[in-house]
Design an enzyme around this catalytic site. Structure first.
Site, PDB file in Angstrom:
ATOM      1  N   CYS A 190       0.787  -1.231   0.000  1.00 37.80           N
ATOM      2  CA  CYS A 190       0.000   0.000   0.000  1.00 37.80           C
ATOM      3  C   CYS A 190       0.822   1.285   0.000  1.00 37.80           C
ATOM      4  O   CYS A 190       0.256   2.372  -0.077  1.00 37.80           O
ATOM      5  CB  CYS A 190      -0.967  -0.009   1.174  1.00 37.80           C
ATOM      6  SG  CYS A 190      -2.049  -1.456   1.173  1.00 37.80           S
ATOM      7  N   HIS A 233      -2.733   8.262   6.277  1.00 35.48           N
ATOM      8  CA  HIS A 233      -2.986   6.961   5.652  1.00 35.48           C
ATOM      9  C   HIS A 233      -4.384   6.486   6.052  1.00 35.48           C
ATOM     10  O   HIS A 233      -5.156   6.064   5.200  1.00 35.48           O
ATOM     11  CB  HIS A 233      -1.918   5.968   6.092  1.00 35.48           C
ATOM     12  CG  HIS A 233      -1.999   4.641   5.399  1.00 35.48           C
ATOM     13  ND1 HIS A 233      -1.893   4.511   4.031  1.00 35.48           N
ATOM     14  CD2 HIS A 233      -2.188   3.382   5.892  1.00 35.48           C
ATOM     15  CE1 HIS A 233      -2.005   3.223   3.702  1.00 35.48           C
ATOM     16  NE2 HIS A 233      -2.197   2.534   4.815  1.00 35.48           N
ATOM     17  N   HIS A 274      -9.923   2.315   0.322  1.00 33.70           N
ATOM     18  CA  HIS A 274      -8.466   2.137   0.342  1.00 33.70           C
ATOM     19  C   HIS A 274      -8.032   1.594  -1.015  1.00 33.70           C
ATOM     20  O   HIS A 274      -8.278   0.431  -1.338  1.00 33.70           O
ATOM     21  CB  HIS A 274      -8.081   1.178   1.462  1.00 33.70           C
ATOM     22  CG  HIS A 274      -6.603   1.055   1.671  1.00 33.70           C
ATOM     23  ND1 HIS A 274      -5.674   1.829   0.994  1.00 33.70           N
ATOM     24  CD2 HIS A 274      -5.869   0.236   2.483  1.00 33.70           C
ATOM     25  CE1 HIS A 274      -4.456   1.507   1.378  1.00 33.70           C
ATOM     26  NE2 HIS A 274      -4.550   0.541   2.281  1.00 33.70           N
TER      27      HIS A 274
END
Length: 604
Positions: free
Chosen positions: A157, A290, A325
């Site tokens: 990620c 994040h 996400h």
């Protein structure tokens, strides 16, 4: 080269909240989320909301004018769309680019949507070629114009943000005039079921930093930025959008999927990025967090933010409440969101938050519908599996005659030495390096890769190299294959959390860091046969810039019996980077030299 500013001269983005910059800006300013029920992904799991891009593959092809007979992944299509917008805004088209250019992509999914569609009985040579992460990058290059260099970062990620960080380093080195950097990720059944097996998906829209948060919503999308020096941009008539003031990557070195409670890796990344920017924490006007809305991540990131900012916390929000996400693409997508915030002087709100959590920061919610703020410096975070943590500091662009803060400068004259080289350690030696009780949890490639790295560390006498960089064409493909087999035979009821976690390409590099307690720079390249070369080039770039003095560089791949048979049936050669582990320790200090210095010159 002169110590001048590195600027962003173009940006492009596609996600659940828009197909371009303008649509994205409108959604962010109005607080409109793109998270909703599954519409396009072929899955039985309709209970999980997602952030899908509104166009089908056929619609993407039509808009991009790509022939319907061309075998191309959704990942590539999304990447092409965003890259074209960024390049058009920057004024670099398919023809006549009178500059040396590089394309750097961050992705993990690669061509998985095609692999799922054809697995197992209809796999053919073309599908197998499309599976690798590097092919997605090459497809973008093919459909956007010629590049002198292409590579693919695959650090889960944080991948796209690491691609941007590498782009900044390449511009600073003077090796390229322009770098197009970013990333893309598309939703797949493999992707969705992998996260489901980790039990971190929410059946409701995600609520980052909320006490009632229950997990993330997956999203998809792509974003790219065009990076160059201020001087180069102005000379060719481009308009700088923002300045990349600082950037850093660090490793949490804690766990393959969980964040450390104190957010050590995140803290180091943010602190080092601020240091490179020559800024103090109270110079930051907004943090794009994040913020995945998982219990562990939000608490750990909050702990790291509190360590950095103390009682002077700037406004913080997670835009994953807009898009879901987007995993490997998230760092680039949120970089573009941060650029829009700087350009239009507003802060995106943190949607869905209602209940404070004493373990988390209280995010920015807006003020009476007016989100206008004076923004000069924005911090953007992206954290990945294995504790791969990255941060960039972006500044509002204002013309200036002042040079940027003094940072290490690239020098071709700075020597790089190979002080240890290890290939294929015999299994009878494994007990010297691994506890058998721990080792049994690792797959064959992970054991072999870890032992090879540990032996190189021992032989070099460098217990904690400044960087750990791995090159792998396919990663732990046995784990990927096991999960695909389970999905094929058991359907989407299959649950294989270990296989999913170990299928991410940066598993090897992060495992080495966790095993050795190494918090330094950590990266993984997955670009086919050039993967190891790309890892070497990154290490050489950083040592020659003076940023680090040592780097452990590895090459690790495996080829399962069934895949070996399938490649033979399709007329493909297995390739030279299969079934091998190789580790080099590079150093700026000669020490006990194993080979001649500067044997690697990079790939053009």
């Amino acid at each position: 080269m002169s110590n001048q500013r590195v600027v962003i001269s173009g940006a492009g983005v596609v996600s659940a909240i828009g197909l371009d910059l303008q649509q994205t800006l409108d959604a962010l300013q109005k607080g409109v989320s793109g998270i909703g029920p599954v519409r396009l992904l072929d899955t039985v799991h309709r209970e999980f909301p997602v952030g899908e891009v509104a166009l089908s593959n056929e619609q993407l092809r039509e808009q991009l004018q790509i022939d319907g007979d061309t075998l191309i992944s959704r990942n590539s299509l999304l990447g092409i769309m965003a890259a074209r917008e960024a390049m058009a805004q920057a004024g670099i088209g398919q023809e006549g680019k009178n500059a040396t250019t590089a394309l750097i992509c961050g992705t993990t999914v690669g061509g998985m949507d095609l692999t799922e569609q054809y697995y197992p009985d209809r796999l053919n040579a073309e599908v197998l070629r499309r599976h690798g992460c590097g092919d997605s990058t090459e497809q973008i290059a093919l459909h956007t114009g010629g590049f002198n260099f292409t590579t693919t970062v695959s650090t889960a990620c944080s991948a796209a943000l690491n691609a941007i960080i590498l782009g900044k380093r390449l511009i600073e080195s003077g090796q390229y005039d322009i770098v197009v950097a970013g990333g893309m990720e598309s939703l797949t059944r493999f992707h969705l079921n992998g996260f489901k097996s980790l039990m971190i998906l929410d059946e409701h829209p995600c609520r980052p930093f909320d006490a009632d948060r229950h997990g993330l919503n997956l999203g998809e999308g792509a974003a790219f930025i065009v990076i160059e020096t201020e001087e180069h941009a102005l000379q060719r008539g481009a308009t700088p959008l923002a300045v990349i003031e600082g950037a850093a990557n660090a490793c949490d070195a804690y766990h393959q999927t969980a964040s450390s409670p104190d957010g050590e890796g995140a803290y180091r990344a943010m602190t080092e990025a601020l240091g490179e920017a020559a800024l103090q924490p109270d110079d930051i006007d907004y943090v794009n967090a994040h913020g995945t809305a998982t219990p562990d991540n939000d608490a750990a990131e909050s702990a790291a933010l509190q360590r950095v900012f103390g009682d002077k916390m700037p406004p913080v929000s997670s835009t994953k409440s807009f898009t879901g996400h987007t995993t490997s693409a998230s760092g680039a997508i949120e970089t573009v969101f941060s650029i829009l915030a700087l350009r239009h002087q507003f802060i995106p709100v943190n949607l869905g938050w209602q209940h404070p959590d004493e373990a988390c920061i209280n995010p920015y919610l807006g003020k009476d519908g007016n989100n206008s703020h004076l923004l000069r410096h924005v911090l953007c975070n992206a954290f990945g599996f294995g504790g791969n943590d990255s941060a960039v500091v972006l500044g509002k662009y204002e013309p200036s005659t002042q040079e940027r803060p003094e940072n290490p400068k690239y020098s071709e004259n700075r020597q790089v030495y190979v002080v240890a080289e290890v290939k294929e350690v015999a299994e009878k030696e494994y007990r010297e390096y691994l506890n058998p009780m721990k080792a049994r949890r690792y797959g064959r490639l992970l054991r072999r890769a870890l032992v090879t790295a540990l032996k190189a560390i021992r032989e070099s006498g460098i217990d904690h190299p400044d960087a750990i960089i791995n090159g792998t064409a396919l990663g732990c493909i046995s784990n990927t294959e096991q999960m695909l087999d389970a999905l094929h035979t058991e359907g989407e009821s299959a649950s294989m959390p270990t296989c999913f976690m170990q299928s991410t390409h940066n598993t090897v590099a992060s495992l080495i860091a966790i095993h050795t307690g190494n918090h330094g720079y950590n990266s993984t390249y997955s670009h086919g046969e050039q993967s190891f070369e790309c890892a070497l080039q990154d290490a050489y770039l950083q040592i020659k810039s003076g940023r680090i003095r040592s780097a452990l560089v590895c090459a690790n791949d495996e080829l399962t019996d069934s895949l070996r048979e399938k490649t033979a049936q399709c007329g493909l050669q297995p390739g030279q980077h299969t079934d091998r582990s190789w580790a080099l320790m590079l150093s700026a200090d000669p020490g006990n030299i194993k080979t001649h210095p500067d044997t690697h010159k990079g790939r053009e």
